[in-house]
Scaffold this motif. Structure first.
Motif, short mmCIF file in Angstrom:
data_model
loop_
_atom_site.label_atom_id
_atom_site.label_comp_id
_atom_site.label_asym_id
_atom_site.label_seq_id
_atom_site.Cartn_x
_atom_site.Cartn_y
_atom_site.Cartn_z
N LYS A 33 7.57 -14.55 21.27
CA LYS A 33 7.94 -15.39 21.90
C LYS A 33 9.29 -16.23 20.37
N ALA A 34 9.79 -17.01 21.40
CA ALA A 34 11.44 -17.73 20.48
C ALA A 34 10.74 -18.48 19.15
N PRO A 35 11.18 -18.75 17.88
CA PRO A 35 10.73 -19.35 17.16
C PRO A 35 11.16 -20.33 16.96
N VAL A 36 10.31 -21.36 16.21
CA VAL A 36 10.28 -23.12 16.29
C VAL A 36 11.58 -22.83 15.00
N SER A 37 12.25 -24.44 15.09
CA SER A 37 13.35 -24.22 14.03
C SER A 37 13.11 -25.35 13.16
N PRO A 38 13.17 -25.78 11.33
CA PRO A 38 12.27 -25.77 10.43
C PRO A 38 12.54 -27.89 10.89
N ASN A 39 13.45 -28.02 11.97
CA ASN A 39 14.51 -28.94 11.49
C ASN A 39 13.27 -29.78 12.98
N SER A 40 12.41 -29.23 13.86
CA SER A 40 12.14 -29.33 15.47
C SER A 40 10.18 -30.18 15.07
N GLU A 41 10.59 -30.68 15.32
CA GLU A 41 8.95 -31.60 16.13
C GLU A 41 7.67 -31.18 16.49
N ILE A 42 7.08 -29.99 15.66
CA ILE A 42 5.93 -29.20 16.18
C ILE A 42 4.56 -29.63 17.21
N ASP A 43 4.52 -29.25 18.33
CA ASP A 43 4.01 -29.66 19.18
C ASP A 43 2.73 -28.37 19.66
N ILE A 44 1.82 -28.49 18.65
CA ILE A 44 0.50 -27.58 19.05
C ILE A 44 -0.45 -27.35 20.31
N LYS A 45 0.39 -28.19 20.89
CA LYS A 45 -0.27 -28.63 21.73
C LYS A 45 0.52 -27.53 23.18
N THR A 46 1.61 -27.12 22.73
CA THR A 46 2.34 -26.26 24.26
C THR A 46 2.35 -24.48 23.02
N ILE A 47 1.91 -24.49 22.45
CA ILE A 47 1.24 -23.64 21.95
C ILE A 47 -0.13 -22.81 21.52
N PRO A 48 -0.30 -22.53 23.26
CA PRO A 48 -1.34 -21.42 23.43
C PRO A 48 -1.30 -20.24 22.38
N GLU A 49 -0.87 -19.35 22.10
CA GLU A 49 -1.00 -18.79 20.90
C GLU A 49 -1.29 -19.21 19.00
N LEU A 50 -0.80 -20.44 19.04
CA LEU A 50 -1.37 -20.89 17.81
C LEU A 50 -3.31 -20.93 18.34
N THR A 51 -3.55 -22.13 19.32
CA THR A 51 -4.00 -22.93 19.75
C THR A 51 -5.31 -22.11 19.98
N GLU A 52 -5.14 -20.80 20.76
CA GLU A 52 -6.45 -20.36 21.17
C GLU A 52 -7.21 -20.07 20.32
N ILE A 53 -8.61 -19.93 20.10
CA ILE A 53 -9.60 -19.29 20.03
C ILE A 53 -9.92 -17.34 19.41
N GLY A 54 -9.52 -16.87 18.29
CA GLY A 54 -8.85 -15.73 18.16
C GLY A 54 -7.88 -15.31 17.62
N GLY A 55 -7.81 -14.63 18.32
CA GLY A 55 -6.28 -14.40 18.50
C GLY A 55 -6.02 -13.77 16.80
N GLY A 56 -4.31 -13.67 16.68
CA GLY A 56 -3.81 -13.42 15.27
C GLY A 56 -3.84 -11.26 14.86
N LYS A 57 -3.48 -11.96 13.76
CA LYS A 57 -3.16 -10.14 12.70
C LYS A 57 -4.50 -9.54 14.03
N PRO A 58 -3.78 -7.90 14.58
CA PRO A 58 -4.64 -6.64 14.56
C PRO A 58 -5.45 -6.07 13.42
N ARG A 59 -6.67 -5.53 14.37
CA ARG A 59 -6.99 -5.10 13.07
C ARG A 59 -7.02 -3.52 12.15
N LEU A 60 -6.60 -3.45 11.37
CA LEU A 60 -5.21 -1.86 11.03
C LEU A 60 -5.99 -0.30 11.18
N PHE A 61 -7.64 -0.46 11.69
CA PHE A 61 -7.86 1.01 11.05
C PHE A 61 -9.62 1.01 11.78
#
Length: 336
Positions: A308-336
């Motif tokens: 996904k496209a990055p957010v600008s440091p000068n922009s307003e952050i609306d976490i309701k529009t970032i499902p990758e952040l608000t979902e339960i789980g996800g994130g960095k995967p196990r490496l082994f």
């Protein structure tokens, strides 16, 4: 209606294996403290009184506190482990543990009632455990997952998972005591006064103190709305840009049902939530309620990994529009 007292604590459960990406172990007590506070808030909302036990606490210390508070039941949150804790393995899920002894039948029913509700969000089993066998009431140790499971350990740090655990424990306790469950977003269950809470006392004040503690404003849970509680409310309101009063907006903000956008450098409950979510996904966000430049870097690392496209440091952050952040789980995967 009878007022039942539930003792709630967090176990001394050690640390996880070294988490990849961040290069450190996570203290189990640190991970379960948030879920413990949310469990207390949920039980208070539903009409129970609570006895707040220290976290972390050893079994014998917990039994002593349970005796002193004359609790009708006790819930100890913990994290299980399997193996040496040097590496991760695939043993996962929630476990409710009941202790043998004089109160074993009541403990087993309580554990089964809570297990049935936790099973709605994650695989859950019930087993016996002698840790609280000396307690003088029904007891249940709730393992939120296995700290030796990579995905469980990430979930244990996720504020939304902590909320889900807390609410489902409360539903199970309500069923066990034949008490109606009051949903988290029912604002009539909170002390909505439209003004200051100074001078108020009771279980609803305890709920305010615990919710503030869950947001980082550490308070004694004494049920008295004194100067320290008033200062914490004023600080919370100032940081979140809302009027200084106990109204529906205050409670919507503190329980997280009314998310707002925020800018870099701002301090708010939503900024702290975003930082918590990023750390749970193993991105290097800071602790606390300030959304800093490091928070933006962590968020953009998550978005980059998701294509996904990055957010600008000068922009307003609306976490309701970032499902990758608000979902339960996800994130960095196990490496082994």
């Amino acid at each position: 209606m009878d007022i039942f007292t539930i003792a709630v604590g967090g176990a001394n459960c050690g640390t996880s294996p070294v988490m990849p990406y961040i290069g450190r172990r996570i203290d189990g007590a640190e991970a379960i403290e948030h879920a413990k506070l949310l469990t207390e808030a949920a039980l208070l909302r539903c009409g129970f009184d609570i006895a707040d036990l220290p976290t972390p606490t050893e079994s014998q210390d917990a039994i002593g506190h349970i005796f002193r508070h004359r609790a009708d039941a006790a819930i100890i949150l913990s994290l299980a482990a399997f193996g040496s804790r040097r590496t991760f393995n695939d043993v996962s899920g929630c476990v409710t543990r009941c202790s043998p002894g004089r109160f074993y039948p009541a403990s087993r029913v309580l554990c089964e009632d809570i297990c049935a509700k936790l099973g709605l969000i994650k695989r859950c089993t019930t087993c016996s455990d002698g840790g609280l066998s000396g307690a003088n009431c029904a007891t249940c140790i709730v393992d939120m997952g296995y700290m030796t499971c990579f995905d469980d350990m990430k979930l244990a740090c996720d504020p939304d998972y902590a909320t889900a655990i807390a609410e489902h424990i409360a539903i199970g306790v309500c069923e066990n005591f034949a008490v109606p469950y009051i949903p988290r977003d029912d604002l009539s269950a909170y002390p909505v006064t439209g003004g200051s809470g100074i001078g108020q006392r009771g279980r609803k004040v305890k709920a305010v103190q615990i919710l503030l503690s869950a947001c980082g404003y550490r308070l004694e849970t004494d049920g008295i709305f004194g100067k320290n509680t008033d200062l914490a409310v004023k600080t919370f309101c100032a940081n979140n840009g809302i009027p200084d009063k106990l109204d529906e907006e205050f409670f919507s903000r503190i329980i997280g049902t009314a998310r707002r956008s925020f800018s870099v450098g701002s301090r708010s409950a939503d900024a702290e939530y975003a930082n918590r979510k990023l750390r749970a996904k193993l991105y290097d966000a800071p602790q606390g309620a300030e959304f800093t430049a490091a928070s933006v870097d962590a968020l953009n690392a998550l978005l980059e990994d998701c294509g996904k496209a990055p957010v600008s440091p000068n922009s307003e952050i609306d976490i309701k529009t970032i499902p990758e952040l608000t979902e339960i789980g996800g994130g960095k995967p196990r490496l082994f």
